[in-house]
Design a protein around this motif. Structure first.
Motif, mmCIF file in Angstrom:
data_model
loop_
_atom_site.group_PDB
_atom_site.id
_atom_site.type_symbol
_atom_site.label_atom_id
_atom_site.label_comp_id
_atom_site.label_asym_id
_atom_site.label_seq_id
_atom_site.Cartn_x
_atom_site.Cartn_y
_atom_site.Cartn_z
ATOM 1 N N GLY A 87 -5.669 11.561 -4.107
ATOM 2 C CA GLY A 87 -5.605 11.406 -5.559
ATOM 3 C C GLY A 87 -4.692 10.280 -5.967
ATOM 4 O O GLY A 87 -4.021 10.346 -6.989
ATOM 5 N N VAL A 88 -4.664 9.240 -5.140
ATOM 6 C CA VAL A 88 -3.794 8.098 -5.414
ATOM 7 C C VAL A 88 -4.671 6.857 -5.590
ATOM 8 O O VAL A 88 -5.505 6.566 -4.738
ATOM 9 N N LYS A 89 -4.504 6.169 -6.704
ATOM 10 C CA LYS A 89 -5.271 4.946 -6.957
ATOM 11 C C LYS A 89 -4.715 3.813 -6.098
ATOM 12 O O LYS A 89 -3.541 3.470 -6.201
ATOM 13 N N ALA A 90 -5.575 3.225 -5.267
ATOM 14 C CA ALA A 90 -5.108 2.266 -4.273
ATOM 15 C C ALA A 90 -4.503 1.013 -4.899
ATOM 16 O O ALA A 90 -3.581 0.423 -4.344
ATOM 17 N N HIS A 91 -5.015 0.607 -6.069
ATOM 18 C CA HIS A 91 -4.557 -0.662 -6.631
ATOM 19 C C HIS A 91 -3.418 -0.481 -7.627
ATOM 20 O O HIS A 91 -2.960 -1.447 -8.219
ATOM 21 N N ILE A 132 -2.254 0.588 -1.871
ATOM 22 C CA ILE A 132 -3.138 0.123 -0.809
ATOM 23 C C ILE A 132 -2.342 -0.528 0.323
ATOM 24 O O ILE A 132 -2.775 -0.565 1.480
ATOM 25 N N GLN A 133 -1.138 -1.034 -0.015
ATOM 26 C CA GLN A 133 -0.306 -1.671 1.010
ATOM 27 C C GLN A 133 0.564 -0.672 1.766
ATOM 28 O O GLN A 133 1.298 -1.047 2.673
ATOM 29 N N LEU A 134 0.505 0.598 1.360
ATOM 30 C CA LEU A 134 1.316 1.616 2.035
ATOM 31 C C LEU A 134 0.493 2.299 3.128
ATOM 32 O O LEU A 134 -0.735 2.234 3.132
ATOM 33 N N SER A 135 1.186 2.967 4.040
ATOM 34 C CA SER A 135 0.480 3.681 5.111
ATOM 35 C C SER A 135 -0.136 4.961 4.564
ATOM 36 O O SER A 135 0.169 5.391 3.445
#
Lengths: 212, 248
Positions: A87-91, A132-135
């Motif tokens: 439920g996390v928006k990548a951008h 999106i830059q996180l693991s």
């Protein structure tokens, strides 16, 4: 008003197979209940039935003694659900994601609270980085930060330990125990043992074949 | 209410949890969803630009394929402009709920105590703002390329702006129905294209009317009426379709 979630004679059939039948369950304040069972045994389906997402099942779900179909919005106002998807928006950054959650759950939006919640899940310094830059583990932690951010009586957590490291697992187990002590209740599916939680209740879904 | 919520905050006080009543903060939820989706567009401007590029490309093909003769083009320009705008809007509809569905935020949106039909309006509004409005602004420019007669450009813009709002609302029903399918794009087109026909008829009809000196305002008024009906009914249909798609 303390918490009570009750299921009576729940039965759910999918593709000619009973995921569960004649299932009774009572969850009160202070309970941590783990739903166990092999893959495909209907754990996620049961969670979705209990928080009113799936309604085409036999039996009845009661929230505070009232049938769920009548008090669905009251249940939702007291529910924090973490599903399969993070439920996390990548951008969007971690902070932007959390601020949206605060807003849609009817709480006052406060960046300070969001930052504190992110600090508690070990994401200091990653507040402004696009998810999106996180693991995968860090993205999962953004979702878990909601447990610190929005106070809700009932936590329904579907495999919350996915991609979380050993330290994070210990902290999360402690958090679940703490939530139960404060009068909340937790429904969780996981393959972890949850050894740190006293008085852990378990419900096992075996899965059975429907009589033809 | 707000005061009570604050005092429950676990960051401030480790006291006992209490039950909350539902209903507060619908406006906040709506504006936050609107802002979040607009922010997503600024982070990925390519998604919003693709339908516009498609619109321009399709219009460019017609003078090449038919004839660069101004009189011939002017005759078919209203229809071409409208069909191309409709297809461009259709192209962007598939992603309306798909990304939210894939990352799990759609599920979370549906688990708020707020009425889902109102929340989806925020998403549809963003779709119209980043697709319909730019299409309406771009249409006169492409109309010029098709030798659309002078004096019809404002009506062209107005009809595309009104019509694309209907398309966003009606198309969202199809997008909601196909969100759970791996390749719903084609099916989406089959579901919603027949529903777009009335919008197309009165949209291009308005432009033809203004060129021929007819009652163009009546066509726009009917488009406005379509929009009112769609605004009343579509949100419920979108919400019901989302429930069907996600929890079958």
């Amino acid at each position: 008003m303390s918490l009570s979630l009750e299921a009576r004679q729940l039965a759910c059939e999918r593709d000619g197979r009973w995921l569960f039948r004649g299932l009774d369950l009572t969850l009160n304040a202070g309970d941590v209940m783990r739903i166990e069972g092999p893959n495909g045994s209907g754990k996620t389906t049961l969670l979705k039935v209990l928080c009113g997402q799936i309604v085409d099942v036999e039996g009845e779900v009661l929230w505070q003694g009232e049938p769920l179909r009548r008090v669905r919005s009251e249940l939702l106002a007291n529910l924090l659900y973490l599903g399969h998807g993070a439920g996390v928006k990548a951008h969007l950054s971690a902070l932007e994601n959390l601020r949206w959650y605060q807003a849609i759950s009817g709480d006052q939006v406060s960046s300070r609270d969001c930052e504190l919640a992110l600090a508690r899940v070990g994401l200091v310094g990653f507040e402004e980085v696009p998810a999106i830059q996180l693991s995968a583990g860090q993205q999962r932690r953004i979702a878990l930060a909601r447990l610190h951010l929005t106070p809700r009586l009932l936590w329904v957590l579907d495999e919350p330990f996915i991609a979380i490291d050993a330290e994070g697992v210990a902290a999360l187990e402690q958090l679940l125990a703490e939530h139960a002590r404060r009068g909340g209740a937790v429904l969780v599916t996981t393959h972890h043992a949850l050894e740190r939680i006293e008085g852990l209740r378990s419900l096992r879904l075996a899965g059975e074949v429907a009589a033809a | 209410m707000r005061q009570e919520v604050r005092s429950l905050d676990p960051l401030d006080s480790p006291g006992l949890l209490r039950a909350r009543s539902s209903g507060a903060g619908l406006g906040t939820a709506l504006s936050a969803t609107l802002k979040r989706d607009l922010l997503m567009v600024t982070r990925r401007p390519g998604d919003a630009l693709t339908p516009l590029m498609f619109f321009a490309m399709v219009i460019t093909l017609f003078p090449l394929g038919i004839s660069p003769d101004a009189d011939q083009l002017a005759l078919i320009a209203p229809g071409i402009l409208w069909v191309a705008a409709l297809l461009a809007a259709l192209l962007s509809l598939d992603g309306l709920f798909r990304t939210d569905h894939d990352d799990g935020t759609l599920e979370q949106l549906m688990l708020t105590p707020h009425p889902l039909p109102l929340l989806v309006i925020a998403k549809v509004a963003v779709h119209w703002l980043v697709t319909g409005v730019p299409l309406a602004l771009l249409a006169p420019l492409l109309g010029l390329m098709l030798s659309l007669p002078e004096g019809s450009y404002l009506v062209l813009s107005a009809s595309v702006a009104l019509g694309s709002a209907c398309i966003s609302l009606i198309g969202a029903i199809g997008a909601a129905l196909t969100v759970g399918l791996a390749r719903g794009g084609m099916l989406l087109a089959l579901i919603v294209l027949p529903l777009f026909m009335p919008v197309l008829i009165f949209g291009s009809g308005a432009i033809v009317a203004v060129i021929e000196g007819g009652a163009w305002l009546a066509h726009l008024a009917i488009l406005g009426a379509f929009l009112c009906v769609a605004l009343m009914l579509a949100p419920w249909a979108i919400a019901a379709s989302l429930r069907v798609s996600l929890h079958d």
